[in-house]
Design a protein around this motif. Sequence first.
Motif, PDB file in Angstrom:
ATOM      1  N   GLY A 132      17.369  48.017  86.211  1.00 37.51           N
ATOM      2  CA  GLY A 132      17.548  49.335  85.792  1.00 37.51           C
ATOM      3  C   GLY A 132      18.212  50.718  87.168  1.00 37.51           C
ATOM      4  O   GLY A 132      18.144  49.942  88.002  1.00 37.51           O
ATOM      5  N   GLU A 133      18.556  51.137  86.846  1.00 34.40           N
ATOM      6  CA  GLU A 133      18.394  52.626  87.146  1.00 34.40           C
ATOM      7  C   GLU A 133      17.464  52.305  88.762  1.00 34.40           C
ATOM      8  O   GLU A 133      16.572  52.993  88.408  1.00 34.40           O
ATOM      9  N   ASP A 134      17.933  52.981  89.966  1.00 33.49           N
ATOM     10  CA  ASP A 134      17.772  53.367  91.558  1.00 33.49           C
ATOM     11  C   ASP A 134      16.531  52.083  91.800  1.00 33.49           C
ATOM     12  O   ASP A 134      15.131  52.488  92.718  1.00 33.49           O
ATOM     13  N   GLY A 135      16.444  51.178  91.324  1.00 33.58           N
ATOM     14  CA  GLY A 135      15.562  50.052  91.849  1.00 33.58           C
ATOM     15  C   GLY A 135      14.624  49.976  91.239  1.00 33.58           C
ATOM     16  O   GLY A 135      13.804  48.354  91.269  1.00 33.58           O
ATOM     17  N   TYR A 136      14.443  50.340  90.216  1.00 32.72           N
ATOM     18  CA  TYR A 136      13.540  50.442  89.536  1.00 32.72           C
ATOM     19  C   TYR A 136      13.897  48.946  88.071  1.00 32.72           C
ATOM     20  O   TYR A 136      14.470  49.078  87.618  1.00 32.72           O
ATOM     21  N   LYS A 162      19.547  50.435  77.433  1.00 27.24           N
ATOM     22  CA  LYS A 162      19.667  48.573  78.017  1.00 27.24           C
ATOM     23  C   LYS A 162      20.676  47.930  77.972  1.00 27.24           C
ATOM     24  O   LYS A 162      21.550  47.843  78.676  1.00 27.24           O
ATOM     25  N   MET A 163      22.224  48.451  77.204  1.00 30.00           N
ATOM     26  CA  MET A 163      23.464  48.341  77.049  1.00 30.00           C
ATOM     27  C   MET A 163      24.010  48.779  78.458  1.00 30.00           C
ATOM     28  O   MET A 163      25.187  47.876  78.905  1.00 30.00           O
ATOM     29  N   ASP A 164      23.913  49.990  78.729  1.00 32.40           N
ATOM     30  CA  ASP A 164      24.688  50.271  80.426  1.00 32.40           C
ATOM     31  C   ASP A 164      23.835  49.349  81.174  1.00 32.40           C
ATOM     32  O   ASP A 164      25.009  49.077  82.410  1.00 32.40           O
ATOM     33  N   MET A 165      22.567  49.126  81.103  1.00 32.14           N
ATOM     34  CA  MET A 165      22.141  48.201  82.204  1.00 32.14           C
ATOM     35  C   MET A 165      23.030  46.837  82.448  1.00 32.14           C
ATOM     36  O   MET A 165      22.596  45.517  83.562  1.00 32.14           O
ATOM     37  N   VAL A 205      22.892  37.771  80.939  1.00 35.69           N
ATOM     38  CA  VAL A 205      23.476  39.014  80.110  1.00 35.69           C
ATOM     39  C   VAL A 205      24.822  38.999  79.847  1.00 35.69           C
ATOM     40  O   VAL A 205      25.099  39.286  80.775  1.00 35.69           O
ATOM     41  N   ARG A 206      25.075  39.321  78.284  1.00 41.03           N
ATOM     42  CA  ARG A 206      26.451  40.076  78.130  1.00 41.03           C
ATOM     43  C   ARG A 206      26.433  40.643  77.129  1.00 41.03           C
ATOM     44  O   ARG A 206      25.878  39.694  76.045  1.00 41.03           O
ATOM     45  N   ILE A 207      27.195  41.177  76.790  1.00 39.36           N
ATOM     46  CA  ILE A 207      27.563  42.064  75.638  1.00 39.36           C
ATOM     47  C   ILE A 207      28.322  41.818  74.550  1.00 39.36           C
ATOM     48  O   ILE A 207      29.639  41.012  75.246  1.00 39.36           O
TER      49      ILE A 207
END
Length: 162
Positions: A33-37, A63-66, A101-103
Amino acid sequence: MFREMRLKREALEETAVKEILENGTSGVLALQGEDGYPYAVPLSYFYDGKDKIYFHGAKKGYKMDMVKQCDKASFCVIGQDQIVPEEYTSYFKSVIAFGKVRIMKDEKEIRSAIEKMADKYHPAGTTEERNAAIDSEWSILGMIGFQIEHISGKQARELIKK
């Protein structure tokens, strides 16, 4: 690259691992996730019986952004979780997969995956019902493909004795 299971005697056989993935109805996809979370999200899924797992969701969102940010992921399914209060434990069976994973972009591949997922969750539904449901959400439907690179399953030691 991937660690071996420390307590090998608790490892599930490959057939049991596949059975849990095939019969499970939900699991938790873990992404960076963002900021290492970490970002872990419960999802329904379809397992192809070999080395791929598919998830659906909206085309846009966290989810898609990550997934776009980092293609490494893990996915966990709990196949059994029987609480045994008098033993202060749980008789569990679980599977964890690591992979990329891939979109998904190819419309034929997306359609095939979502049809299989729809059949899994509503096997008594007709082709017409399934297609109508998919078509009604098609414009916002996003699909994620998960290529398994490493997988293992584990069970409570109490289940080994049985």
